[in-house]
Design a protein around this motif. Structure first.
Motif, PDB file in Angstrom:
ATOM      1  N   SER A 155     -22.281 -22.537 -18.492  1.00 62.91           N
ATOM      2  CA  SER A 155     -23.155 -23.720 -19.079  1.00 62.91           C
ATOM      3  C   SER A 155     -23.903 -24.242 -17.864  1.00 62.91           C
ATOM      4  N   ALA A 156     -23.409 -24.069 -16.669  1.00 60.01           N
ATOM      5  CA  ALA A 156     -24.102 -24.553 -15.509  1.00 60.01           C
ATOM      6  C   ALA A 156     -25.487 -23.578 -15.251  1.00 60.01           C
ATOM      7  N   VAL A 157     -25.123 -22.378 -15.622  1.00 63.55           N
ATOM      8  CA  VAL A 157     -26.255 -21.208 -15.451  1.00 63.55           C
ATOM      9  C   VAL A 157     -27.305 -21.672 -16.367  1.00 63.55           C
ATOM     10  N   ALA A 158     -26.841 -21.908 -17.666  1.00 67.64           N
ATOM     11  CA  ALA A 158     -27.955 -22.306 -18.813  1.00 67.64           C
ATOM     12  C   ALA A 158     -28.662 -23.248 -18.336  1.00 67.64           C
ATOM     13  N   THR A 159     -27.976 -24.423 -18.023  1.00 69.87           N
ATOM     14  CA  THR A 159     -28.932 -25.651 -17.766  1.00 69.87           C
ATOM     15  C   THR A 159     -29.854 -25.627 -16.551  1.00 69.87           C
ATOM     16  N   ILE A 160     -29.211 -24.804 -15.569  1.00 70.27           N
ATOM     17  CA  ILE A 160     -30.118 -24.778 -14.167  1.00 70.27           C
ATOM     18  C   ILE A 160     -31.335 -23.822 -14.709  1.00 70.27           C
ATOM     19  N   GLU A 161     -31.202 -22.817 -15.301  1.00 66.72           N
ATOM     20  CA  GLU A 161     -32.471 -21.789 -15.689  1.00 66.72           C
ATOM     21  C   GLU A 161     -33.249 -22.659 -16.508  1.00 66.72           C
ATOM     22  N   ALA A 162     -32.771 -23.642 -17.513  1.00 66.88           N
ATOM     23  CA  ALA A 162     -33.630 -24.301 -18.055  1.00 66.88           C
ATOM     24  C   ALA A 162     -34.468 -25.193 -17.358  1.00 66.88           C
ATOM     25  N   LEU A 183     -23.517 -15.427 -13.336  1.00 69.51           N
ATOM     26  CA  LEU A 183     -24.327 -15.372 -12.077  1.00 69.51           C
ATOM     27  C   LEU A 183     -25.220 -16.557 -12.095  1.00 69.51           C
ATOM     28  N   LEU A 184     -24.901 -17.268 -11.072  1.00 65.97           N
ATOM     29  CA  LEU A 184     -25.942 -18.541 -11.168  1.00 65.97           C
ATOM     30  C   LEU A 184     -26.887 -18.534  -9.861  1.00 65.97           C
ATOM     31  N   ARG A 185     -28.074 -18.680 -10.221  1.00 62.35           N
ATOM     32  CA  ARG A 185     -29.134 -18.588  -9.578  1.00 62.35           C
ATOM     33  C   ARG A 185     -29.949 -19.974  -8.939  1.00 62.35           C
ATOM     34  N   ILE A 186     -29.897 -20.477  -7.804  1.00 63.51           N
ATOM     35  CA  ILE A 186     -30.559 -21.553  -7.212  1.00 63.51           C
ATOM     36  C   ILE A 186     -31.419 -21.317  -6.188  1.00 63.51           C
ATOM     37  N   GLY A 187     -32.151 -22.194  -6.044  1.00 63.25           N
ATOM     38  CA  GLY A 187     -33.206 -22.139  -4.979  1.00 63.25           C
ATOM     39  C   GLY A 187     -34.509 -21.517  -5.157  1.00 63.25           C
ATOM     40  N   ASP A 188     -35.007 -20.986  -4.171  1.00 64.62           N
ATOM     41  CA  ASP A 188     -36.301 -20.220  -3.916  1.00 64.62           C
ATOM     42  C   ASP A 188     -36.147 -19.111  -4.631  1.00 64.62           C
ATOM     43  N   GLY A 189     -34.974 -18.680  -4.955  1.00 67.35           N
ATOM     44  CA  GLY A 189     -34.859 -17.272  -5.539  1.00 67.35           C
ATOM     45  C   GLY A 189     -34.716 -17.336  -7.137  1.00 67.35           C
TER      46      GLY A 189
END
Ligand SMILES: Cc1cc2nc3c(=O)[nH]c(=O)nc-3n(C[C@H](O)[C@H](O)[C@H](O)COP(=O)(O)OP(=O)(O)OC[C@H]3O[C@@H](n4cnc5c(N)ncnc54)[C@H](O)[C@@H]3O)c2cc1C
Lengths: 324, 189
Positions: free
Chosen positions: A296-303, A256-262
């Motif tokens: 890994s995309a999820v992890a870098t974006i969360e970081a 689950l990749l979350r981006i933006g204001d959420g």
């Protein structure tokens, strides 16, 4: 071919969908149901660097923005004229939506919850702009972290006659306003935003503010501002200085990749929101291009969201020191 | 399915040359945390791993907050207003009146903020927020974290007679709040 479901049809979701299509993912976009709140309607400013990043993803020549004159007024110093983009958010989001569809993304029915266990997808993208969708999803625990410090500003809307003159005035230390921002869009709509820490329940009159800005801007600019009329009732925006939403899941399923204001919101939202999205999309594209796992995309974006959260909190903490 | 809302406050303290204690005060009567650096003088001139090791041994926090709070601790060393070193702790919980030794878990903050990713979004800072759409400020002007901490260093450290020093940040979770809505609340004024 790998399949992704993007929930949210705001700038974050559409840029994610475009990136996924460019990386040859089958991409479905689940838009909002009618009436769901969107933040992008408030946007007036995106800096040139962010626009360049957005066009690098979505393609050149996007509708919905253009360069215009900007006058910077910094206290009693002589005003300086330069250029800055002015955005029509509805047109920009519409243009992104068209690009996503042209690239082959498919619009599907709105979702009431995130299908966290649906194995039909290799990636789920929550770009719904808030924690509501995740909060409604069984199997997800949602923590909404907010700074105690509050960011507050007031916006007046109005008109400024006909003609296609476009400009922005950014002022600080004018008429007692810590920061003030006045924009005239192409169709004569104009908007004045005042950021003030201690305006209390009602700020000063917009007309007084306008007089002071005219005085500080000089003769030529006063003429450009001549026909402005405001609805005297402003909209008040009050939000935590930073908001970070963390989601943990109890069961497996596609990443689950979350981006933006959420995922993360930080003040000043003006100019900041799209900059954050562009950063997240860059990280996502890099991960997709390198062939690394979506997780890994999820992890870098969360970081990256953690860093922004921390930076915003440190910024808030530094304020009293600076004031002292 | 559970939704928790957590509210965080942040406080800063600067250790002026020669001092051993600093108070981290939180806004709006949020209470204080006392920060003590045992043998602060020894820290002068230290950097990198040596400084980290020294901080591990010497930093002590004492909570003067009413309830137990979760917190995170950061330390930044400034040289002529530039961040030369940054360290961050993991999150930990501190009870009212209790002492903590956050140094025990200090790790190089560069892992958190590699290179110029440190403080992404220069315009995050309240000082800069005064200018709506901070990107309007030309890049040459100080506005980034480095600029901000530089101002802190100059205004505070230099006033205390020192050009360089260590700035501490404490992030603390306060009570859960239930009154704020999701998204950015907007209403007619
Ligand atoms: C007052 C204000 C002024 C701002 N000014 C600026 C500015 O000048 N410049 C700037 O860069 N940023 C600005 N921002 C920030 C910017 O608006 C946001 O960062 C940006 O819009 C976030 O995009 P998003 O796609 O994450 O969310 P949104 O723009 O909120 O889009 C989310 C989308 O998802 C939809 N949705 C909701 N629920 C669901 C669901 N269940 N399923 C599917 N879809 C759903 C919504 O309808 C919406 O279309 C401002 C914000 C505010 C509040």
């Amino acid at each position: 071919m790998r399949t992704a479901l993007v929930m949210g049809d705001g700038p974050a979701g559409l840029l994610a969908a475009i990136s996924l299509r460019r990386a040859r993912w089958m991409t479905e976009i689940a838009p909002s149901r009618r009436g769901a709140r969107a933040h992008h309607g408030h946007v007036h400013q995106i800096d040139f660097a962010t626009m360049a990043k957005i066009e690098a993803v979505a393609g050149q020549g996007l509708a919905g923005w253009s360069a215009a004159d900007l006058l910077r007024i910094d206290g009693a110093a002589p005003p300086v004229m330069t250029q800055a983009p002015i955005v029509d958010p509805a047109a920009l989001v519409h243009a992104l939506s068209r690009r996503a569809i042209e690239l082959g993304a498919k619009l599907v029915e709105p979702r009431m919850a995130i299908p966290v266990e649906d194995k039909a997808f290799d990636l789920l993208v929550d770009a719904s702009g808030s924690a509501v969708l995740a909060g409604r999803t069984a199997g997800l625990d949602v923590a909404i972290d907010e700074s105690d410090a509050i960011d507050e500003c007031w916006t007046w809307r109005g008109t400024a006659g006909s003609g296609d003159d476009r400009w922005t005035i950014a002022a600080r230390d004018v008429a007692g306003a810590a920061g003030l921002w006045l924009t005239r869009a192409v169709d004569g709509r104009c908007m004045m935003t005042l950021r003030c820490a201690d305006c209390g329940e009602s700020p000063v009159s917009p007309f007084r503010l306008l007089d002071s800005v005219m005085l500080a801007a000089g003769h030529d600019w006063s003429r450009r501002m001549g026909k402005i009329g405001f609805d005297p009732n402003p909209v008040r925006h009050r939000a935590p200085f930073a908001r970070r939403v963390e989601v943990t899941r109890s069961a497996g399923g596609p990443p689950l990749l979350r981006i933006g204001d959420g995922l993360i919101q930080t003040a000043p939202r003006f100019g900041q929101g799209f900059a954050q999205i562009a950063e997240q999309i860059e990280l996502m594209r890099a991960a997709l291009a390198s062939g690394s796992s979506p997780a890994s995309a999820v992890a870098t974006i969360e970081a990256s969201a953690d860093r922004r959260w921390l930076a915003a909190m440190i910024g808030a903490a530094s304020e009293p020191l600076l004031a002292a | 399915m559970a939704v928790t809302r957590r509210n965080f406050i942040a406080g800063t303290a600067v250790l002026v040359a020669g001092a051993t204690k600093a108070t981290v005060a939180f806004a709006k009567g949020g209470g204080t945390i006392e920060l003590e650096v045992v043998g602060a003088r020894r820290l002068a001139g230290m950097s990198g791993e040596k400084l980290r090791a020294a901080l591990v041994k010497s930093v002590r926090l004492q909570s003067r907050l009413e309830q137990p709070v979760k917190m995170q601790f950061l330390a930044a060393r400034l040289v002529d207003g530039e961040i030369a070193d940054l360290f961050a702790s993991d999150g930990f919980e501190l009870a009212s009146g209790a002492q903590a030794f956050p140094g025990d878990m200090l790790f190089p903050g560069d892992m958190l903020f590699p290179g110029d990713m440190f403080f992404p979004g220069d315009m995050l800072f309240p000082g800069d927020m005064l200018f709506p759409g901070d990107m309007l400020v030309p890049p040459g002007e100080p506005r980034a974290a480095r600029g901000l901490l530089g101002r802190v260093a100059k205004d505070t450290l230099l006033r205390g007679g020192a050009g360089n020093g260590i700035v501490f940040f404490v992030l603390a979770e306060t009570r859960a709040v239930s009154s704020r809505g999701l998204g950015v609340p907007t209403r007619r004024g």
